[in-house]
Design an enzyme around this catalytic site. Sequence first.
Site, PDB file in Angstrom:
ATOM      1  CB  SER A 130      -0.979  -0.228   1.175  1.00  0.00           C
ATOM      2  OG  SER A 130      -1.354   1.202   1.515  1.00  0.00           O
ATOM      3  CE1 TYR A 153      -6.333   4.533  -1.561  1.00  0.00           C
ATOM      4  CE2 TYR A 153      -4.406   4.447   0.142  1.00  0.00           C
ATOM      5  CZ  TYR A 153      -5.749   3.959  -0.254  1.00  0.00           C
ATOM      6  OH  TYR A 153      -6.262   2.998   0.372  1.00  0.00           O
ATOM      7  CB  THR A 179      -6.795   2.620  -4.603  1.00  0.00           C
ATOM      8  OG1 THR A 179      -6.238   0.995  -4.333  1.00  0.00           O
ATOM      9  CG2 THR A 179      -8.303   2.395  -3.733  1.00  0.00           C
ATOM     10  CE  LYS A 272      -8.072  -3.019  -3.319  1.00  0.00           C
ATOM     11  NZ  LYS A 272      -8.403  -2.023  -2.379  1.00  0.00           N
ATOM     12  CG  HIS A 296     -11.366   0.397   0.313  1.00  0.00           C
ATOM     13  ND1 HIS A 296     -10.517   1.030  -0.833  1.00  0.00           N
ATOM     14  CD2 HIS A 296     -10.501   0.391   1.596  1.00  0.00           C
ATOM     15  CE1 HIS A 296      -9.550   1.372  -0.133  1.00  0.00           C
ATOM     16  NE2 HIS A 296      -9.646   1.030   1.113  1.00  0.00           N
TER      17      HIS A 296
HETATM   18  C1  LIG Z   1      -6.963  -2.616   7.743  1.00  0.00           C
HETATM   19  C2  LIG Z   1      -7.183  -2.173   6.213  1.00  0.00           C
HETATM   20  C3  LIG Z   1      -6.321  -1.478   5.261  1.00  0.00           C
HETATM   21  C4  LIG Z   1      -6.693  -1.426   4.000  1.00  0.00           C
HETATM   22  N1  LIG Z   1      -5.884  -0.371   3.483  1.00  0.00           N
HETATM   23  C5  LIG Z   1      -6.040  -0.183   2.166  1.00  0.00           C
HETATM   24  C6  LIG Z   1      -4.927   0.570   1.456  1.00  0.00           C
HETATM   25  O1  LIG Z   1      -4.135   1.099   1.852  1.00  0.00           O
HETATM   26  N2  LIG Z   1      -5.236   0.809   0.258  1.00  0.00           N
HETATM   27  C7  LIG Z   1      -6.260  -0.015  -0.538  1.00  0.00           C
HETATM   28  O2  LIG Z   1      -6.246   0.029  -1.932  1.00  0.00           O
HETATM   29  N3  LIG Z   1      -6.984  -0.793   0.152  1.00  0.00           N
HETATM   30  C8  LIG Z   1      -6.899  -0.910   1.379  1.00  0.00           C
HETATM   31  N4  LIG Z   1      -7.893  -1.804   2.235  1.00  0.00           N
HETATM   32  C9  LIG Z   1      -8.644  -2.430   1.252  1.00  0.00           C
HETATM   33  C10 LIG Z   1      -8.177  -3.773   0.851  1.00  0.00           C
HETATM   34  O3  LIG Z   1      -7.138  -3.784  -0.117  1.00  0.00           O
HETATM   35  C11 LIG Z   1      -9.230  -4.804   0.389  1.00  0.00           C
HETATM   36  O4  LIG Z   1      -9.912  -4.168  -0.791  1.00  0.00           O
HETATM   37  C12 LIG Z   1     -10.111  -5.361   1.141  1.00  0.00           C
HETATM   38  O5  LIG Z   1      -9.299  -5.789   2.541  1.00  0.00           O
HETATM   39  C13 LIG Z   1     -10.885  -6.726   0.929  1.00  0.00           C
HETATM   40  O6  LIG Z   1     -11.562  -7.131   1.852  1.00  0.00           O
HETATM   41  P1  LIG Z   1     -11.304  -8.286   3.019  1.00  0.00           P
HETATM   42  O7  LIG Z   1     -10.681  -7.446   4.097  1.00  0.00           O
HETATM   43  O8  LIG Z   1     -12.794  -8.500   3.289  1.00  0.00           O
HETATM   44  O9  LIG Z   1     -10.385  -9.139   2.385  1.00  0.00           O
HETATM   45  C14 LIG Z   1      -7.615  -2.055   3.394  1.00  0.00           C
HETATM   46  C15 LIG Z   1      -8.300  -2.920   3.890  1.00  0.00           C
HETATM   47  C16 LIG Z   1      -8.122  -3.268   5.449  1.00  0.00           C
HETATM   48  C17 LIG Z   1      -8.996  -4.261   6.269  1.00  0.00           C
END
Ligand SMILES: Cc1cc2nc3c(=O)[nH]c(=O)nc-3n(C[C@H](O)[C@H](O)[C@H](O)COP(=O)(O)O)c2cc1C
Length: 421
Positions: A130, A153, A179, A272, A296
């Site tokens: 990330s 981002y 994203t 994404k 997300h």
């Molecule tokens: C704690 C956390 C932090 C996240 N940070 C980002 C991020 O920095 N960038 C991003 O594109 N998605 C981020 N996401 C979304 C994840 O990339 C992903 O889309 C999501 O976790 C998928 O769902 P799941 O947790 O049910 O597998 C984050 C998700 C979580 C749980």
Amino acid sequence: MRPRDVRALIRPRRPILDPVDRTLAHCHTIDDLRRAARRRWPEGVRGYVDGGADGEVTVERNRTAYERFSLLPHPLRDVTEVDTRASLLGVESALPFALAPTGYTRMMHNQGEPAVTRAAGAAGIPYTLSTVATTNLEDVARESTGDLWFQLYVWRDRALMRDLVARARDHGYRALMLTVDTPVTGLRARDLRAGFTVPPTLTPSTILQMAAHPVWCARMLTGAPITFANIPGFEQDPMGAMAMSAELFDASVSWDDLAQLRELWSGPLVIKGLVRPDDVRQAASLGVDGVVLSNHGGRQLDQTIPPIDALPHVRDAVGDSLEVYVDSGIRRGTDLVIALARGATGCLVGRPYLYGLGAGGERGVTAAITMLADELRRAMQLLGVTSIAQLRQEGETLVRDTAPGSSRRVGADAGGVGWAS
Ligand SMILES: Cc1cc2nc3c(=O)[nH]c(=O)nc-3n(C[C@H](O)[C@H](O)[C@H](O)COP(=O)(O)O)c2cc1C
């Protein structure tokens, strides 16, 4: 039974001395890892990982969406050998999923992103770092032995964004994932209530939360300071996800930015955070290599459609013209099977590996990947398929949507958004 028979049944358990081994020995599912991680995390971290936006309706729906499907196993076919390999963005992966980008990872365990990338590399699957990682991309690249992707981002400061892209390219990140579902950040009430910030802010309430979790606390205090390591100048300011994105993210992000990024990045480019067939069609027309259908993990717009429901509509709209990934709510091997059978090229998982990390650092991440891999293999064997290609080919006969009134596959209405009426 005679005493001798009872004695023969007694098997004294050897004590497991290593605390991580002891924890992991009791974890058999991602849910077990989640419970173990939650016991180790203070309230702020628990809420940050598990939480979603607003009423968290999407978080819940992402799970129930998968539970709605029924599987129709095809037994009496030799399933001795199962091949779980899949091509993800043109490179073979041992499993049909990648680790999703997650911010602030060192808050879950001070081994952080380097541990995650090592575990992914050892398992032969891609890891997506990330932008808001807590280890800089150069250090993660040094630790990596596998396929690395970088998530971006769109920043107000476009020069910073271009700089990140150049750094990612120079350090061997093979794919770029933009994203697009975060022009602003969803309301994360749990973070606000717990006072969750990076680095942690010390208030009477957060000190109490941390004191109740001394091991986590000791790791934080003895490790390197937690910072947004990829963003120069933001090292020292404690702030929550909402405040950080309000300061840095650009709400004016548009398709023009995507076109410019396509010019800038010659490797595989993935978008994404789309769920609509018309948007995916437009992304395809701009030459992107893949999309991740994602809400997300329920952390942005609440009540967004679960990506698994959007998937067949998107496939009908774009066919095989680009790779279509799915995330949000995947917790089991059967979820992976359902996504692949409904047309996904592959999947992304987020929280499952964070639970592993929280429960046992790098070994916990490995445990999470291994669980999903074993469950996938077993589900394929029980379904009667031996390869990911076969799962996709026969998908329509193997998975049935049992929601009242649902049709198995719905045609796209050309020209419109793409939803069948
Ligand atoms: C704690 C956390 C932090 C996240 N940070 C980002 C991020 O920095 N960038 C991003 O594109 N998605 C981020 N996401 C979304 C994840 O990339 C992903 O889309 C999501 O976790 C998928 O769902 P799941 O947790 O049910 O597998 C984050 C998700 C979580 C749980």
